[in-house]
Write a protein that holds these residues in place. Structure first.
Motif, PDB file in Angstrom:
ATOM      1  N   THR A 113       0.867  -1.170   0.000  1.00  0.00           N
ATOM      2  CA  THR A 113       0.000   0.000   0.000  1.00  0.00           C
ATOM      3  C   THR A 113       0.903   1.218   0.000  1.00  0.00           C
ATOM      4  N   THR A 114       0.566   2.209  -0.830  1.00  0.00           N
ATOM      5  CA  THR A 114       1.409   3.391  -0.952  1.00  0.00           C
ATOM      6  C   THR A 114       0.652   4.646  -0.531  1.00  0.00           C
ATOM      7  N   LEU A 115       1.427   5.616  -0.078  1.00  0.00           N
ATOM      8  CA  LEU A 115       0.871   6.893   0.339  1.00  0.00           C
ATOM      9  C   LEU A 115       1.816   8.000  -0.117  1.00  0.00           C
ATOM     10  N   LEU A 116       1.346   8.895  -0.975  1.00  0.00           N
ATOM     11  CA  LEU A 116       2.147  10.039  -1.399  1.00  0.00           C
ATOM     12  C   LEU A 116       2.291  10.988  -0.217  1.00  0.00           C
ATOM     13  N   VAL A 117       3.508  11.202   0.244  1.00  0.00           N
ATOM     14  CA  VAL A 117       3.778  12.059   1.396  1.00  0.00           C
ATOM     15  C   VAL A 117       3.972  13.493   0.940  1.00  0.00           C
ATOM     16  N   THR A 118       4.790  13.687  -0.086  1.00  0.00           N
ATOM     17  CA  THR A 118       4.984  15.014  -0.676  1.00  0.00           C
ATOM     18  C   THR A 118       5.111  14.853  -2.179  1.00  0.00           C
ATOM     19  N   GLY A 119       4.694  15.862  -2.903  1.00  0.00           N
ATOM     20  CA  GLY A 119       4.826  15.832  -4.353  1.00  0.00           C
ATOM     21  C   GLY A 119       3.554  16.267  -5.035  1.00  0.00           C
ATOM     22  N   HIS A 120       3.630  16.322  -6.333  1.00  0.00           N
ATOM     23  CA  HIS A 120       2.507  16.710  -7.177  1.00  0.00           C
ATOM     24  C   HIS A 120       1.422  15.641  -7.085  1.00  0.00           C
ATOM     25  N   PRO A 121       0.145  16.025  -7.046  1.00  0.00           N
ATOM     26  CA  PRO A 121      -0.937  15.031  -6.969  1.00  0.00           C
ATOM     27  C   PRO A 121      -0.883  13.975  -8.080  1.00  0.00           C
ATOM     28  N   ASP A 122      -0.376  14.325  -9.258  1.00  0.00           N
ATOM     29  CA  ASP A 122      -0.270  13.351 -10.348  1.00  0.00           C
ATOM     30  C   ASP A 122       0.704  12.224 -10.018  1.00  0.00           C
ATOM     31  N   ASP A 123       1.615  12.462  -9.069  1.00  0.00           N
ATOM     32  CA  ASP A 123       2.600  11.446  -8.707  1.00  0.00           C
ATOM     33  C   ASP A 123       2.027  10.378  -7.789  1.00  0.00           C
ATOM     34  N   GLU A 124       0.785  10.553  -7.384  1.00  0.00           N
ATOM     35  CA  GLU A 124       0.122   9.578  -6.531  1.00  0.00           C
ATOM     36  C   GLU A 124       0.001   8.216  -7.216  1.00  0.00           C
ATOM     37  N   ASN A 125       0.019   8.214  -8.555  1.00  0.00           N
ATOM     38  CA  ASN A 125      -0.167   6.959  -9.284  1.00  0.00           C
ATOM     39  C   ASN A 125       1.152   6.363  -9.781  1.00  0.00           C
ATOM     40  N   LEU A 126       2.289   6.844  -9.288  1.00  0.00           N
ATOM     41  CA  LEU A 126       3.568   6.310  -9.760  1.00  0.00           C
ATOM     42  C   LEU A 126       3.717   4.818  -9.450  1.00  0.00           C
ATOM     43  N   GLY A 127       3.048   4.337  -8.412  1.00  0.00           N
ATOM     44  CA  GLY A 127       3.121   2.929  -8.066  1.00  0.00           C
ATOM     45  C   GLY A 127       2.384   2.024  -9.048  1.00  0.00           C
ATOM     46  N   LEU A 128       1.587   2.610  -9.913  1.00  0.00           N
ATOM     47  CA  LEU A 128       0.791   1.818 -10.862  1.00  0.00           C
ATOM     48  C   LEU A 128       1.044   2.176 -12.329  1.00  0.00           C
ATOM     49  N   ILE A 129       1.829   3.198 -12.590  1.00  0.00           N
ATOM     50  CA  ILE A 129       2.008   3.694 -13.944  1.00  0.00           C
ATOM     51  C   ILE A 129       2.637   2.635 -14.852  1.00  0.00           C
ATOM     52  N   LYS A 130       2.165   2.598 -16.094  1.00  0.00           N
ATOM     53  CA  LYS A 130       2.732   1.663 -17.092  1.00  0.00           C
ATOM     54  C   LYS A 130       2.971   2.388 -18.389  1.00  0.00           C
TER      55      LYS A 130
END
Length: 130
Positions: A113-130
């Motif tokens: 399970t991932t949680l974006l701590v800091t960064g752009h909201p678009d980076d919230e999906n970096l764990g799933l990007i393809k």
């Protein structure tokens, strides 16, 4: 073979651009590897696509492990990955990970399970990007 851990795996996958991705994957993950990230399952082929895409985005970064536990073939940790992308954006993502290791010490299954701590909201999906 020395059992893998998340630090060695992430460093080889994302922060060692001179290391061939196929070699990094073979070093740390079994051929039947499966991963669930934020509820979405991936097989090794999909995970390879994910890592290929991340490598194209990541300029640099590091991992900090806060907690790490091993019990036989079970592995768990809590870590934070900081990534700076080629576009200059930096993000920090906290990850809670539970894994099963194969007898040879490589990851066979990871659930995280991932949680974006800091960064752009678009980076919230970096764990799933393809």
């Amino acid at each position: 073979m020395t059992p893998t851990d998340i630090t060695r795996a992430i460093n080889d996958l994302l922060f060692s651009p001179g290391l061939d991705l196929a070699d990094a994957l073979d070093r740390h993950f079994t051929p039947d590897y499966r991963q669930r990230t934020d509820g979405v399952w991936s097989d090794r082929t999909a995970f390879t696509q994910h890592m290929t895409r991340l490598r194209s985005l990541v300029r640099s970064g590091h991992i900090e492990v806060h907690d790490e536990l091993r019990d036989g073939l079970r592995y768990a940790d809590r870590h934070t990955v900081t990534i700076t992308q080629h576009n200059g954006r930096t993000s920090r993502t906290e990850v809670y990970l539970f894994a099963r290791l194969a007898p040879d010490g490589r990851f066979q299954r990871v659930e995280e399970t991932t949680l974006l701590v800091t960064g752009h909201p678009d980076d919230e999906n970096l764990g799933l990007i393809k």
